[in-house]
Scaffold this motif. Structure first.
Motif, short mmCIF file in Angstrom:
data_model
loop_
_atom_site.label_atom_id
_atom_site.label_comp_id
_atom_site.label_asym_id
_atom_site.label_seq_id
_atom_site.Cartn_x
_atom_site.Cartn_y
_atom_site.Cartn_z
N LEU A 192 0.83 -1.19 0.00
CA LEU A 192 0.00 0.00 0.00
C LEU A 192 0.87 1.25 0.00
O LEU A 192 2.06 1.22 0.33
CB LEU A 192 -0.92 -0.01 1.23
N GLU A 193 0.27 2.35 -0.28
CA GLU A 193 0.98 3.63 -0.30
C GLU A 193 1.31 4.04 1.12
O GLU A 193 0.45 4.03 2.00
CB GLU A 193 0.11 4.72 -0.97
N GLY A 194 2.55 4.41 1.34
CA GLY A 194 3.03 4.79 2.67
C GLY A 194 3.37 3.62 3.53
O GLY A 194 3.77 3.80 4.68
N GLY A 195 3.23 2.42 3.02
CA GLY A 195 3.56 1.23 3.82
C GLY A 195 5.03 1.13 4.12
O GLY A 195 5.44 0.69 5.19
N HIS A 196 5.82 1.52 3.14
CA HIS A 196 7.27 1.47 3.34
C HIS A 196 7.70 2.38 4.46
O HIS A 196 8.50 2.00 5.33
CB HIS A 196 7.95 1.84 2.01
N ASP A 197 7.18 3.61 4.47
CA ASP A 197 7.56 4.56 5.52
C ASP A 197 7.06 4.08 6.88
O ASP A 197 7.76 4.22 7.90
CB ASP A 197 6.96 5.94 5.20
N ALA A 198 5.87 3.54 6.89
CA ALA A 198 5.33 3.03 8.17
C ALA A 198 6.19 1.89 8.71
O ALA A 198 6.44 1.78 9.91
CB ALA A 198 3.89 2.55 7.98
N MET A 199 6.68 1.04 7.80
CA MET A 199 7.52 -0.06 8.22
C MET A 199 8.83 0.44 8.79
O MET A 199 9.31 -0.05 9.81
CB MET A 199 7.78 -0.98 7.02
N ASN A 200 9.41 1.45 8.10
CA ASN A 200 10.66 2.02 8.62
C ASN A 200 10.45 2.62 9.99
O ASN A 200 11.27 2.46 10.91
CB ASN A 200 11.20 3.08 7.64
N MET A 201 9.35 3.32 10.16
CA MET A 201 9.05 3.95 11.44
C MET A 201 8.87 2.89 12.54
O MET A 201 9.37 3.04 13.65
CB MET A 201 7.80 4.81 11.33
N GLN A 202 8.20 1.82 12.20
CA GLN A 202 7.97 0.75 13.19
C GLN A 202 9.28 0.11 13.61
O GLN A 202 9.52 -0.14 14.79
CB GLN A 202 7.03 -0.32 12.59
N LEU A 203 10.14 -0.16 12.63
CA LEU A 203 11.42 -0.77 12.95
C LEU A 203 12.29 0.15 13.78
O LEU A 203 12.99 -0.31 14.71
CB LEU A 203 12.15 -1.17 11.66
N LYS A 204 12.27 1.45 13.45
CA LYS A 204 13.06 2.41 14.22
C LYS A 204 12.57 2.48 15.66
O LYS A 204 13.37 2.49 16.60
CB LYS A 204 12.99 3.78 13.57
N GLU A 205 11.28 2.50 15.85
CA GLU A 205 10.74 2.56 17.21
C GLU A 205 11.12 1.30 18.00
O GLU A 205 11.51 1.39 19.17
CB GLU A 205 9.22 2.69 17.16
N GLN A 206 11.03 0.14 17.36
CA GLN A 206 11.40 -1.10 18.06
C GLN A 206 12.88 -1.11 18.40
O GLN A 206 13.28 -1.53 19.48
CB GLN A 206 11.06 -2.32 17.19
N PHE A 207 13.69 -0.60 17.45
CA PHE A 207 15.14 -0.58 17.71
C PHE A 207 15.47 0.35 18.86
O PHE A 207 16.26 0.01 19.74
CB PHE A 207 15.88 -0.14 16.42
#
Length: 310
Positions: A248-263
């Motif tokens: 989906l549109e913006g899914g890539h950015d959301a994934m990056n944000m999720q990974l950064k928060e978890q890290f």
């Protein structure tokens, strides 16, 4: 007057000799001039005075004669004291009068000798257990021998069988040993049955435990298989949802944000528990990490797009 009295007495004497009343319970043997004439049955009879006389009177009812105790030897050489009773009846008055001198004494003596002979054919234990057969054998032998005497032996009953004191003492010891033997056999059988029951119980318990363990392992295996299947299905569905979200549109950015928060969250937990402090200059390396994570995300997205096209 004296002569009249003599005549009357003579008449009464003649009548006494002429008339005879035989009671119901006996028979009379009549002799005429010393020779047997007849046997008179119970009732009223006439006799010839001075010629006929009552020679014998016999009881026709059943008579009971006591057989005195006597010493006997059994087949197994055991000394016994035995006494009894013999029951007989006069059947022929003539034979009872002329066939034997004294049939009562003869019957008792014959019973004693026959009893000694019959007991000599039996062991000590058989004299007690087969008393009825012994009585029948004695009656049969006595009746056969007493038939010429005009009497009938109806039955014979052994009253007492008394072993000697030594034999009684030996029998008591034997009975005590036999009772002890039976008690030991009973205890042994009881212990045997108890051991069998215990072993059967242990065997059944082991079978039940093994079956329970088997069923438990089967259930655990089925549960583990179902758990793995559910987890695999959940992971598959999760991966499918992640792939759909990345497409989906913006899914890539959301994934990056999720990974950064978890890290960042994991780094914070590590810093709280670690004994080593991280220099702020080290934080510069985080940018390279995020760039690498971004490339990984692009690679996952490209793979998912290829999978959908294929």
């Amino acid at each position: 007057m004296f002569i009249f009295t003599l005549v009357v007495l003579f008449i009464f004497f003649i009548l006494y000799k002429l008339l005879l009343i035989v009671p119901m319970r006996e028979v009379n043997v009549i002799e005429r001039l010393g020779k047997f004439r007849t046997v008179l049955q119970p009732g009223f009879h006439f006799l010839i005075p001075f010629f006929d006389r009552v020679a014998y009177r016999h009881e026709i009812r059943e008579q009971v004669l006591d057989v005195p105790p006597q010493s006997c030897i059994s087949k197994d050489n055991t000394q016994l004291e035995v006494d009894g009773l013999v029951y007989l009846k006069v059947m022929d008055g003539k034979l009872a009068s002329y066939g034997i001198e004294n049939y009562r004494r003869a019957a008792v003596n014959l019973a004693q000798t026959t009893m000694r002979s019959e007991i000599g054919k039996l062991t000590l234990s058989q004299t007690f257990s087969e008393r009825e057969n012994l009585n029948e054998s004695i009656v049969r032998e006595i009746d056969k021998a007493s038939d010429p005497w005009g009497i009938k032996v109806l039955r014979y009953e052994i009253r007492n069988i008394t072993p000697s004191r030594k034999v009684i003492h030996t029998l008591e010891k034997q009975m005590e040993a036999e009772r002890r033997k039976r008690a030991e056999i009973t205890l042994a059988n009881a212990e045997k049955a108890a051991m069998i029951n215990v072993s059967e119980g242990e065997r059944q318990e082991a079978i039940n435990v093994s079956q329970g363990e088997k069923q438990k392992r089967i259930n655990e295996a089925k549960g583990t298989a179902q758990e793995i299947a559910i987890i695999a299905k959940a992971k598959s569905e999760g991966m499918a949802l992640v792939s759909a979200a990345l497409a989906l549109e913006g899914g890539h950015d959301a994934m990056n944000m999720q990974l950064k928060e978890q890290f960042i969250g994991q780094v914070g937990k590590i810093l709280e528990k670690a004994d080593i402090s991280i220099v702020p200059a080290e934080m510069a390396k985080l940018e390279g990490f995020f760039e690498g994570m971004e490339q990984v995300t692009h690679g996952i997205k490209a793979n998912s797009i290829k999978g959908e096209r294929s």
